[in-house]
Design a protein around this motif. Structure first.
Motif, mmCIF file in Angstrom:
data_model
loop_
_atom_site.group_PDB
_atom_site.id
_atom_site.type_symbol
_atom_site.label_atom_id
_atom_site.label_comp_id
_atom_site.label_asym_id
_atom_site.label_seq_id
_atom_site.Cartn_x
_atom_site.Cartn_y
_atom_site.Cartn_z
ATOM 1 N N ALA A 122 -6.637 -5.710 8.706
ATOM 2 C CA ALA A 122 -6.042 -6.846 9.402
ATOM 3 C C ALA A 122 -5.287 -6.346 10.630
ATOM 4 N N GLY A 123 -4.666 -7.295 11.343
ATOM 5 C CA GLY A 123 -3.842 -6.929 12.486
ATOM 6 C C GLY A 123 -4.076 -7.744 13.736
ATOM 7 N N ILE A 124 -5.204 -8.452 13.815
ATOM 8 C CA ILE A 124 -5.492 -9.247 15.007
ATOM 9 C C ILE A 124 -4.497 -10.398 15.159
ATOM 10 N N SER A 125 -4.141 -11.038 14.060
ATOM 11 C CA SER A 125 -3.217 -12.162 14.119
ATOM 12 C C SER A 125 -1.979 -11.965 13.257
ATOM 13 N N HIS A 126 -1.821 -10.789 12.673
ATOM 14 C CA HIS A 126 -0.635 -10.480 11.863
ATOM 15 C C HIS A 126 0.112 -9.306 12.484
ATOM 16 N N PRO A 127 1.416 -9.441 12.767
ATOM 17 C CA PRO A 127 2.197 -8.302 13.260
ATOM 18 C C PRO A 127 2.249 -7.184 12.215
ATOM 19 N N THR A 128 2.473 -5.964 12.691
ATOM 20 C CA THR A 128 2.538 -4.800 11.801
ATOM 21 C C THR A 128 3.565 -4.992 10.686
ATOM 22 N N GLY A 129 4.734 -5.524 11.044
ATOM 23 C CA GLY A 129 5.784 -5.706 10.047
ATOM 24 C C GLY A 129 5.355 -6.608 8.900
ATOM 25 N N ASP A 130 4.600 -7.674 9.230
ATOM 26 C CA ASP A 130 4.129 -8.590 8.186
ATOM 27 C C ASP A 130 3.127 -7.899 7.267
ATOM 28 N N ILE A 131 2.263 -7.083 7.845
ATOM 29 C CA ILE A 131 1.250 -6.384 7.049
ATOM 30 C C ILE A 131 1.902 -5.367 6.123
ATOM 31 N N ILE A 132 2.865 -4.626 6.643
ATOM 32 C CA ILE A 132 3.546 -3.629 5.816
ATOM 33 C C ILE A 132 4.334 -4.302 4.696
ATOM 34 N N LEU A 133 5.045 -5.390 5.009
ATOM 35 C CA LEU A 133 5.801 -6.109 3.978
ATOM 36 C C LEU A 133 4.879 -6.629 2.886
ATOM 37 N N ALA A 134 3.757 -7.221 3.287
ATOM 38 C CA ALA A 134 2.802 -7.739 2.302
ATOM 39 C C ALA A 134 2.213 -6.606 1.474
ATOM 40 N N GLY A 135 1.882 -5.488 2.129
ATOM 41 C CA GLY A 135 1.314 -4.353 1.409
ATOM 42 C C GLY A 135 2.274 -3.756 0.405
ATOM 43 N N GLN A 136 3.535 -3.596 0.813
ATOM 44 C CA GLN A 136 4.536 -3.068 -0.119
ATOM 45 C C GLN A 136 4.738 -4.007 -1.301
ATOM 46 N N SER A 137 4.713 -5.327 -1.029
ATOM 47 C CA SER A 137 4.963 -6.313 -2.076
ATOM 48 C C SER A 137 3.816 -6.410 -3.072
ATOM 49 N N ILE A 138 2.586 -6.371 -2.576
ATOM 50 C CA ILE A 138 1.419 -6.603 -3.432
ATOM 51 C C ILE A 138 0.830 -5.302 -3.971
ATOM 52 N N LEU A 139 0.779 -4.269 -3.154
ATOM 53 C CA LEU A 139 0.129 -3.024 -3.556
ATOM 54 C C LEU A 139 1.104 -1.998 -4.115
ATOM 55 N N GLY A 140 2.322 -1.935 -3.572
ATOM 56 C CA GLY A 140 3.296 -0.935 -3.983
ATOM 57 C C GLY A 140 3.027 0.426 -3.354
ATOM 58 N N LEU A 141 4.010 1.320 -3.459
ATOM 59 C CA LEU A 141 3.906 2.662 -2.892
ATOM 60 C C LEU A 141 3.449 3.668 -3.941
ATOM 61 N N LYS A 142 2.779 4.717 -3.472
ATOM 62 C CA LYS A 142 2.350 5.783 -4.362
ATOM 63 C C LYS A 142 3.561 6.471 -4.996
ATOM 64 N N GLU A 143 3.346 7.008 -6.169
ATOM 65 C CA GLU A 143 4.403 7.720 -6.869
ATOM 66 C C GLU A 143 4.902 8.888 -6.025
ATOM 67 N N GLY A 144 6.217 8.981 -5.867
ATOM 68 C CA GLY A 144 6.814 10.055 -5.099
ATOM 69 C C GLY A 144 6.925 9.777 -3.617
ATOM 70 N N ILE A 145 6.327 8.659 -3.157
ATOM 71 C CA ILE A 145 6.372 8.299 -1.738
ATOM 72 C C ILE A 145 7.469 7.266 -1.531
ATOM 73 N N LYS A 146 8.370 7.555 -0.604
ATOM 74 C CA LYS A 146 9.512 6.674 -0.380
ATOM 75 C C LYS A 146 9.235 5.610 0.660
ATOM 76 N N THR A 147 8.355 5.897 1.601
ATOM 77 C CA THR A 147 8.199 4.995 2.731
ATOM 78 C C THR A 147 6.750 4.868 3.171
ATOM 79 N N VAL A 148 6.411 3.713 3.697
ATOM 80 C CA VAL A 148 5.124 3.521 4.361
ATOM 81 C C VAL A 148 5.181 4.224 5.712
ATOM 82 N N SER A 149 4.094 4.837 6.104
ATOM 83 C CA SER A 149 4.051 5.521 7.395
ATOM 84 C C SER A 149 2.656 5.377 7.980
ATOM 85 N N SER A 150 2.355 6.184 8.984
ATOM 86 C CA SER A 150 1.030 6.121 9.596
ATOM 87 C C SER A 150 0.551 7.523 9.940
#
Length: 331
Positions: A122-150
Motif C-alpha cells: 500500500a501507500g498510494i492513498s495511505h500515509p506512511t504513519g497510517d500504514i505503520i500504525l495499522a501494521g503494528q496493530s494487526i500484525l505486531g512486531l517480531k520477538e526482540g524487535i522494539k520498533t518498526v524501521s525500514s
C-alpha cells in the motif's frame, strides 16, 4: 544482470500472494497487473468487485488475473475475524476489529496475518504513519524487535564493495531519533531483510563520527550501546561498530584505523545510520553525486511483510518495489 533483474528472477521462482487494499487507484491497479503478468506475484484485491472490474475495463486490464475480496461480504468478514482471533498478536477482536475491517487496509492486513496473503502492499492513498500504525496493530512486531524501521538497497556506479556496487542501508525513512534499543532492532531487521533478498551473509556496520572510541560523547555512546544490544540479542549475526563510513566500507581505511581483527570493517554490506537526519542526507548524497539508484524503503520489524510505497511513485517503481516485497515475503 542488474540488481532489479535478479529480484524479478527470484520473485518469479516463488510468486507471493500479495494483497492490495488500494484497488480503487488506477496506478496501483496497473502496477499489480504488470507484476502479476510478469509472474512475480499472485495479486489479491480488497474492495468493491463491480467497481474494481469496471476500473479494469477502463484501463484495459484483464480482471481474471485478480482474486477480489468483497469488503461488503459480511459472512466472509465474520469468517476472517474468527480466524484472526487465533492470531497470537491480535489486539483487536469483536466489534473493535469489525469496525476496523471496514477499512480496506486493515482488512488486507488481517488477510496477511492469517496467511491468506503472504504480504500487503500500500501507500498510494495511505500515509506512511497510517500504514505503520495499522501494521503494528494487526500484525505486531517480531520477538526482540522494539520498533518498526525500514531498509533499502543502493546500487552505486563505480563502487567496488564486498557485494559489488550494492549496499544495504537502514533506517532512512521511519525512525527519526532512535535510541540504542531502536538502533539494535533496526540493525537486526536490516540483516534479516538482505538475507531474504540476496542470500548475503550480512556484515552490518553501525555508523558514527567515531571509530571504536576515536571520538566520544552521547551520540557515540548511543551507537556503541546499540552494537552491544544487537550482539547480545543476535550473536549469530555479524554486527559491529561504532565505525566511520570509510572504516566500514574501505579496506585500506579499516586497516589503518583498526588494530584488531574485524569481520565487518572494510567489507560491510549493511550500513545503519544513527538517525533519520544522517540517513536521509546520506542516501541523497549518494543519489545526487554518485548517481546511485536507491530501491525501497521496505518496512521491517513486523511479524508479516508489509510495504509502504511513495505516493508519487510511477508505475515502474511500484512494480520494482512489489517484486522486492514479494522476495522478502517468500524467502
Amino acid at each position: 544482470m542488474d540488481v532489479m533483474e535478479k529480484i524479478y528472477h527470484k520473485a518469479k521462482e516463488r510468486p507471493a500472494r500479495m494483497v492490495f487494499p488500494e484497488a480503487d487507484d488506477s496506478k496501483m491497479l496497473q502496477a499489480a497487473f504488470e507484476a502479476a503478468k510478469a509472474g512475480c506475484i499472485r495479486p489479491l484485491l480488497v474492495g468493491n468487485p463491480a467497481a474494481i472490474k469496471e476500473l479494469c475495463r477502463e484501463n484495459e486490464l484483464d480482471a481474471s488475473l485478480f482474486d477480489i475480496y468483497d469488503l461488503a461480504d459480511e459472512s466472509l468478514q465474520e469468517d476472517l475475524m474468527s480466524q484472526y482471533a487465533d492470531y497470537p498478536y491480535a489486539i483487536f477482536k469483536g466489534k473493535s476489529l469489525k469496525r476496523r475491517m471496514t477499512d480496506p487496509l486493515y482488512y488486507a492486513l488481517v488477510l496477511t496475518a492469517i496467511g491468506k496473503a503472504d504480504a500487503a502492499f500500500a501507500g498510494i492513498s495511505h500515509p506512511t504513519g497510517d500504514i505503520i500504525l495499522a501494521g503494528q496493530s494487526i500484525l505486531g512486531l517480531k520477538e526482540g524487535i522494539k520498533t518498526v524501521s525500514s531498509c533499502g538497497i543502493m546500487d552505486i556506479p563505480g563502487f567496488a564493495g564486498s557485494e559489488g556496487q550494492l549496499l544495504a542501508f537502514g533506517d532512512a525513512a521511519v525512525c527519526q531519533n532512535p535510541d540504542a534499543q531502536d538502533l539494535a532492532s533496526i540493525a537486526i531487521s536490516a540483516c534479516e531483510a538482505v538475507q531474504a533478498l540476496f542470500d548475503w551473509e550480512p556484515r552490518c556496520a553501525l555508523l558514527s563520527y567515531s571509530t571504536l572510541g576515536s571520538g566520544s560523547g552521547e551520540l557515540v555512546d548511543k551507537v556503541t550501546d546499540a552494537v552491544r544490544i544487537a550482539q547480545e540479542q543476535r550473536p549469530d549475526l555479524q554486527i559491529e561498530g561504532e565505525f566511520q563510513l570509510d572504516t566500514a566500507v574501505n579496506p585500506a581505511a579499516a586497516n589503518k584505523k583498526i588494530s584488531g581483527t574485524s569481520r565487518v570493517a572494510g567489507k560491510a554490506n549493511v550500513l545503519i545510520y544513527p538517525d533519520l537526519n544522517a540517513g536521509n542526507i546520506g542516501v541523497k548524497l549518494v543519489q545526487q553525486f554518485a548517481h546511485a539508484d536507491a530501491y525501497g524503503p521496505m518496512i521491517t520489524g513486523m511479524n508479516k511483510v508489509i510495504s509502504d510505497c511513495s505516493r508519487s511513485a510511477p508505475v515502474s517503481e511500484l512494480v520494482g518495489n512489489i517484486a522486492l516485497t514479494a522476495v522478502q515475503a517468500m524467502y
